[in-house]
Design a protein around this motif. Structure first.
Motif, PDB file in Angstrom:
ATOM      1  N   VAL B 209       0.844  -1.133   0.160  1.00  0.00           N
ATOM      2  CA  VAL B 209       0.031   0.038  -0.008  1.00  0.00           C
ATOM      3  C   VAL B 209       0.921   1.314   0.196  1.00  0.00           C
ATOM      4  O   VAL B 209       0.561   2.388  -0.499  1.00  0.00           O
ATOM      5  CB  VAL B 209      -0.874  -0.121   1.213  1.00  0.00           C
ATOM      6  N   TRP B 210       2.122   1.153   0.550  1.00  0.00           N
ATOM      7  CA  TRP B 210       3.155   2.071   0.686  1.00  0.00           C
ATOM      8  C   TRP B 210       4.408   1.733  -0.241  1.00  0.00           C
ATOM      9  O   TRP B 210       5.247   1.095   0.578  1.00  0.00           O
ATOM     10  CB  TRP B 210       3.476   2.405   2.221  1.00  0.00           C
ATOM     11  N   GLU B 216       8.724   7.813  -5.599  1.00  0.00           N
ATOM     12  CA  GLU B 216       7.186   7.720  -4.889  1.00  0.00           C
ATOM     13  C   GLU B 216       6.970   8.668  -4.065  1.00  0.00           C
ATOM     14  O   GLU B 216       6.161   9.361  -4.050  1.00  0.00           O
ATOM     15  CB  GLU B 216       7.045   6.119  -4.429  1.00  0.00           C
ATOM     16  N   THR B 219       6.513  12.049  -5.872  1.00  0.00           N
ATOM     17  CA  THR B 219       5.444  12.215  -6.369  1.00  0.00           C
ATOM     18  C   THR B 219       4.032  12.389  -5.406  1.00  0.00           C
ATOM     19  O   THR B 219       3.423  13.410  -5.478  1.00  0.00           O
ATOM     20  CB  THR B 219       4.964  10.827  -6.928  1.00  0.00           C
ATOM     21  N   ARG B 220       4.405  11.875  -4.297  1.00  0.00           N
ATOM     22  CA  ARG B 220       3.290  12.138  -3.232  1.00  0.00           C
ATOM     23  C   ARG B 220       3.278  13.413  -2.571  1.00  0.00           C
ATOM     24  O   ARG B 220       2.428  13.978  -2.197  1.00  0.00           O
ATOM     25  CB  ARG B 220       3.836  10.995  -1.953  1.00  0.00           C
ATOM     26  N   ARG B 223       1.644  15.733  -4.651  1.00  0.00           N
ATOM     27  CA  ARG B 223       0.144  15.494  -4.516  1.00  0.00           C
ATOM     28  C   ARG B 223      -0.565  16.045  -3.523  1.00  0.00           C
ATOM     29  O   ARG B 223      -1.504  16.602  -3.233  1.00  0.00           O
ATOM     30  CB  ARG B 223      -0.068  13.876  -4.727  1.00  0.00           C
ATOM     31  N   HIS B 224       0.444  15.835  -2.212  1.00  0.00           N
ATOM     32  CA  HIS B 224       0.026  16.548  -0.879  1.00  0.00           C
ATOM     33  C   HIS B 224       0.120  17.853  -1.002  1.00  0.00           C
ATOM     34  O   HIS B 224      -1.245  18.323  -0.491  1.00  0.00           O
ATOM     35  CB  HIS B 224       1.272  16.061   0.004  1.00  0.00           C
ATOM     36  N   SER B 247      -3.634   7.077   2.757  1.00  0.00           N
ATOM     37  CA  SER B 247      -3.748   8.117   1.948  1.00  0.00           C
ATOM     38  C   SER B 247      -2.771   8.026   0.783  1.00  0.00           C
ATOM     39  O   SER B 247      -1.419   7.874   1.165  1.00  0.00           O
ATOM     40  CB  SER B 247      -3.708   9.539   2.580  1.00  0.00           C
ATOM     41  N   PRO B 248      -2.754   8.444  -0.539  1.00  0.00           N
ATOM     42  CA  PRO B 248      -1.881   8.498  -1.491  1.00  0.00           C
ATOM     43  C   PRO B 248      -0.888   9.912  -1.255  1.00  0.00           C
ATOM     44  O   PRO B 248       0.010   9.887  -2.031  1.00  0.00           O
ATOM     45  CB  PRO B 248      -2.616   8.542  -2.872  1.00  0.00           C
ATOM     46  N   THR B 249      -1.456  10.538  -0.251  1.00  0.00           N
ATOM     47  CA  THR B 249      -0.573  11.874  -0.053  1.00  0.00           C
ATOM     48  C   THR B 249       0.201  11.468   1.294  1.00  0.00           C
ATOM     49  O   THR B 249       0.861  12.506   1.585  1.00  0.00           O
ATOM     50  CB  THR B 249      -1.430  12.971  -0.214  1.00  0.00           C
TER      51      THR B 249
END
Lengths: 444, 569
Positions: B209-210, B216, B219-220, B223-224, B247-249
């Protein structure tokens, strides 16, 4: 061995502790005759120290030993006969805390069994203030009872039975515990403070306590003693007129008890602590008449009434319907807005309030009402509640500087149009007259 | 003279903001980036598969990025003290660089390596980049002591110089003439191992998941920041059921491993805030997450016993219960409290849980319900939690168990109520504990209270398909609040003694000392401080901490300690 005034060996030991030099002095002695020894001892010591540690008067030793931790004192007692005698002076054995832990159930060290034996053998008649700290294992509780049963020639003033984790006294056979406890009750005859929460004490043993210690008993803490009935505690209140502090569970509280505690013969009560605990959801609780509380208040106008509530939300029916003289109020579980509203209405003597959880609707009105009507409030703690920032500032403004303890979890405060979180601590600090921040939790 | 440099990756697994690496490259002819894999480490049960996988993914990512620069990562198995002398010889090393590690164990290890380096004539370059500030400077500002309250820490931070800008990313331009000698058998000798090679069973392992790695992480970060800008709200987000999910952020694991530079995050946040709010000075609360991390690093750096209770000068000695059975139930999500079990399940499966979820399970294990030592909880988190490093993990556990930092202890999270308030529908429970899926929202947090008919309809009978609750919460919390009150009342008696003691002496001695001190003060009732009621029943005023000298700590001013010593008004 030739000894000269200003002997190098003895004098050069200034870097070592007094014990080492004492030893050195003695090492050099053996071949000398006594009078010569003393002479030369004095010569050597006078040159270096000006006095002899071994000749220190006992009273001074006592004073010094009082400040040493037990272990250091024990080491000191090995130095010489004089210090050993000092170690065993009765004054140093008035208080003792027995720590009874098993490695399997505790990380902490236990009082050494040899030390326990020594205390029972040599000092049990010196003991006056004793407490037992036991871990969650039954062996520890048994060991405590074992020691208690041997305290036959003790006249204790204070006895505390403290379970530091799970209440292991409750796992003992009741009779075993009672008989050990009764030894102390019968032999002490001058018990002043007794702490026996979470133990299987019962009505008959309370009768024994009362029969022997009614004149001296001032403090009795017995929360969560399920084998005691309201009649049992009433007996204590009736006979022990010097009782100043009492802690018990709500099911033991009765109108009769309050009236007994407010009888003419009784001294002013200082502290009454009541735990209101729900065993199962939907439990019913009896009510106490307002007149009983009024009688208490008339008799002891300054007494503290401390109540801990561990109830489900729907069990608060009987509470806070009428005025009640609570001073310290703790809600250990979620409590409704409605109940908090009633608290504001009916607790004019409130000094401390802690709310562990409330819910997701803001407590604005309830807090403002409490600020208005609980004019003695000086400490408040809120967790897992919600209060809008404006209402909170209003609350603090109304309480002003009497709020010496304001412990609010950061998440409680909801920013609104007037204040956000960064501004609020300035406003609040202003009204409190000191720097204030909400309590924070790590956000990692 | 050929300048051969080794850069030693430990944390700081990134090429952006890596000042020690950048410095190392300058003037060097060859560069070799190494990661040393301690062989004992893999077998240690204290690092679970999720953490290993994350680390390996970070290393793969580093290797890939280095390849773009005509370089490679050298993964070497062994212990640093054995490996380095060999490497210095083989590679004719002239310089060694690494990012500063503030943790006590790290400092010790690095001191040993520095000694080996100087013996081999190798110059060592160390730079701070895992923390926002040079922690020693913060401590210096506080008179040589680590701050013990977060408020104090914040006050110090506001007086520190500005955070240093992130260093330039390592690019081909930065590398210039610096090359990496790569042998043909590089992959056989120095490749990043796989989970299987480390001895893990990977069959049935779900996708991460992480996912680990600098790529990565960056990228996060974007997004954050995008999400923050879109919301245009820098306030603390309100907690809801969705917050509980990964969370993806989310950035915490990346900060821990150093895939993401905390300084880069800091500056990007600052820039964004200024842009959106048209305001020049962002409040400290903007950097909440980063500052908590910094705080724990600061308190831990000079305390080798920070992760223990015994012999730890900042930790209150609490008589925790030793109960391996109960601990196992908690660790494995078998407590019978769905809220707790779901959280522990998410933790085990994914490696991350929301901070409020951490509070809930930590409270349950320690001062709330089980009364088990925070050290045990810390070890479980160390195994399972991706962002738990030594300082932050130990510090947080001490905080949450009210063992340190003058934390008020009155508030206890209810394992039923707290969950219910956070996620009224119970979807979080259903997701991680599918056995309880069919329970209605009314009962999903306390299924043992559901009537038999409801349990049967949900095809899950409590006691058979799902465990009964392992404690009676009301009873446990009643007992535990008593314990904590007792402990803190005793602590208050240290007032006056506290300033002069370096370390708390053994417990018996302590209590004796309290008693004797009380004896001095009041011949009447000397024991009341030990077992009596004090007026300030619930609040710890923070003045009686046993061991630490606090000359100007900004503590919550207590009512009056005098009131605490009196037994009556």
């Amino acid at each position: 061995m030739k000894r000269v005034k200003g002997d190098e060996d003895a004098c050069s030991s200034s870097s070592e502790g007094p014990t080492e030099s004492c030893k050195k002095v003695r090492k050099l002695q053996p071949s000398k005759e006594k009078h010569q020894e003393e002479e030369e001892e004095t010569d050597v010591d006078l040159c270096e120290f000006g006095f002899d540690w071994a000749l220190l008067p006992q009273e001074i030793l006592l004073n010094i030993f009082q400040f040493l931790p037990l272990l250091d004192r024990a080491y000191a007692s090995q130095v010489c006969r004089g210090w050993n005698q000092a170690f065993h002076m009765p004054e140093l054995w008035r208080c003792f805390e027995f720590e009874l832990n098993q490695p399997a159930s505790s990380y902490l060290k236990a009082t050494h069994p040899d030390l326990i034996k020594q205390i029972i053998k040599r000092h049990s008649n010196h003991l006056q203030y004793v407490s037992f700290k036991v871990d969650s294992s039954t062996e520890s509780a048994e060991a405590a009872c074992d020691i208690l049963s041997q305290l036959v020639n003790c006249s204790l003033k204070t006895l505390g039975l403290i379970s530091t984790a799970r209440p292991s006294f409750m796992e003992l056979p009741k009779s075993h515990f009672i008989s050990a406890l009764t030894v102390v009750f019968v032999n002490s005859k001058s018990l002043s403070s007794l702490k026996i929460d979470d133990t299987p004490v019962d009505d008959p043993s309370l009768k024994v306590l009362v029969a022997n210690n009614s004149d001296t008993l001032r403090m009795l803490k017995m929360s969560s003693c399920p084998h005691v009935s309201p009649a049992g505690i009433l007996c204590v209140a009736d006979q022990c007129h010097g009782l100043r502090e009492l802690a018990l569970n709500y099911h033991l509280l009765s109108d009769e008890l309050l009236l007994a505690l407010s009888s003419e013969k009784h001294v002013h009560l200082e502290h009454l602590r009541i735990d209101v605990v729900s065993e199962n959801p939907g439990q019913h609780f009896h009510t106490i008449r307002k007149s009983s509380w009024d009688a208490m208040l008339r008799h002891s106008p300054k007494f503290n009434l401390v109540m801990y509530f561990f109830l489900y939300e729907d069990e608060f029916g009987p509470f806070f319907r009428e005025e009640v003289p609570i001073t310290h109020l703790y809600f250990g579980r979620s409590v409704s807005k409605d109940v908090l509203g009633r608290v504001g209405l009916h607790c004019p003597r409130l000094v401390e309030l802690v709310v562990c959880a409330n819910g997701l609707r803001p407590l604005d009105e309830e807090l403002i009402r409490i600020a208005k009507r609980c004019t003695q409030l000086s400490a408040i703690g809120l967790g897992e509640c919600e209060v809008s920032c404006s209402a909170f500032v209003e609350f603090v403004k109304m309480c002003g500087r009497r709020l010496s303890q304001l412990s609010i979890m950061e998440e409680v405060l909801i920013p609104d149009h007037k204040y956000n979180l960064d501004e609020i601590h300035w406003e609040v600090s202003k009204h409190l007259g000191r720097v204030w921040f909400p309590d924070m939790m790590p956000t990692w | 003279m050929v300048g051969n440099t080794i850069h030693w990756f430990r944390k700081g697994l990134r090429l952006h903001d890596n000042p020690s690496l950048k410095e190392s490259i300058r003037g060097a002819d060859t560069l070799r980036c190494v990661y040393i894999l301690d062989p004992w480490f893999a077998g240690s049960s204290n690092v679970g598969i999720s953490r290993w996988r994350f680390l390996l993914q970070c290393l793969e990512d580093l290797d890939a990025s280095l390849r773009k620069l005509n370089s490679r990562l050298f993964v070497i198995r062994g212990q640093p003290t054995d490996v380095f002398p060999r490497l210095f010889q083989e590679w004719q090393t002239s310089q060694l660089s690494y990012e500063y590690d503030s943790e006590p164990f790290g400092k010790e290890r690095d001191a040993a390596i520095q000694k080996l380096a100087s013996e081999a004539g190798v110059e060592v370059t160390v730079k701070v980049s895992h923390t926002l500030y040079d922690l020693d400077k913060i401590i210096e500002l506080n008179g040589g002591q680590s701050p013990l309250t977060y408020k104090r820490f914040q006050a110090l931070i506001s007086h520190m110089d500005a955070v240093e800008s992130p260093a330039e990313t390592i690019t081909a331009e930065v590398m210039r003439k610096c090359a990496t000698p790569i042998s043909d058998d590089h992959d056989d000798m120095f490749a990043v191992p796989s989970l299987e090679e480390l001895g893990f069973e990977t069959e049935g392992l779900a996708t991460a998941v992480w996912p680990g790695g600098e790529t990565e992480a960056l990228t996060r970060l974007e997004r954050h920041l995008e999400r923050k800008a879109w919301v245009a709200n820098f306030e603390r987000p309100r907690m809801n059921a969705n917050s509980l999910l990964a969370s993806p952020t989310g950035l915490s694991p990346y900060l821990r491993f150093g895939c993401l530079s905390c300084r880069l995050f800091y500056f990007k946040l600052t820039d964004l805030y200024r842009k959106v709010k048209k305001n020049s000075s962002p409040p400290l609360s903007l950097y909440g997450q980063l500052l908590w991390r910094e705080f724990f690093y600061t308190t831990a750096t000079n305390n080798p016993r920070f992760d223990k209770m015994e012999g730890n000068p900042v930790c209150v000695q609490i008589p925790w219960d030793r109960n391996p059975e109960a601990l196992a139930k908690w660790a494995e999500g078998r407590t019978g409290f769905p809220w707790i079990d779901a959280i522990m399940t998410q933790l085990r499966q994914e490696g991350w849980i929301h901070h409020l979820a951490r509070h809930a399970v930590a409270c349950f294990l320690t001062r709330g319900d089980l009364w088990i030592s925070w050290e045990e909880g810390m070890k479980v988190f160390e195994e399972l939690l991706l962002d738990a490093d030594w300082s932050v993990n130990a510090g947080s556990w001490m905080w949450l168990s009210c063992s340190s930092f003058f934390q008020q202890f009155f508030h206890c999270y209810c394992p039923v109520g707290f969950g219910r308030r956070t996620d009224p529908n119970g979807d979080y429970i259903r997701r991680y504990l599918p056995i309880l899926k069919a329970f209605p929202a009314k009962y999903i947090f306390d299924p043992w209270n559901a009537p038999e008919s409801v349990q049967k309809a949900a095809k899950c009978v409590i006691g058979m398909h799902y465990p009964k609750p392992m404690v009676h919460h009301t009873e446990a919390s009643r007992l535990n609040i008593q314990r904590m009150t007792q402990i803190y009342q005793q602590l208050s008696c240290y007032r006056g003694l506290g300033e002069h003691r370096a370390q708390p002496a053994e417990t018996t001695a302590n209590s004796l000392k309290i008693r004797l001190e009380s004896l001095e003060e009041s011949k009447q009732t000397p024991i009341t401080n030990l077992i009596g009621n004090n007026i300030m029943c619930f609040f710890y005023s923070g003045r009686g901490h046993a061991a630490v000298k606090r000359s100007s700590e900004d503590l919550t001013p207590g009512g009056s300690n005098k009131a605490q010593r009196q037994t009556s008004n």
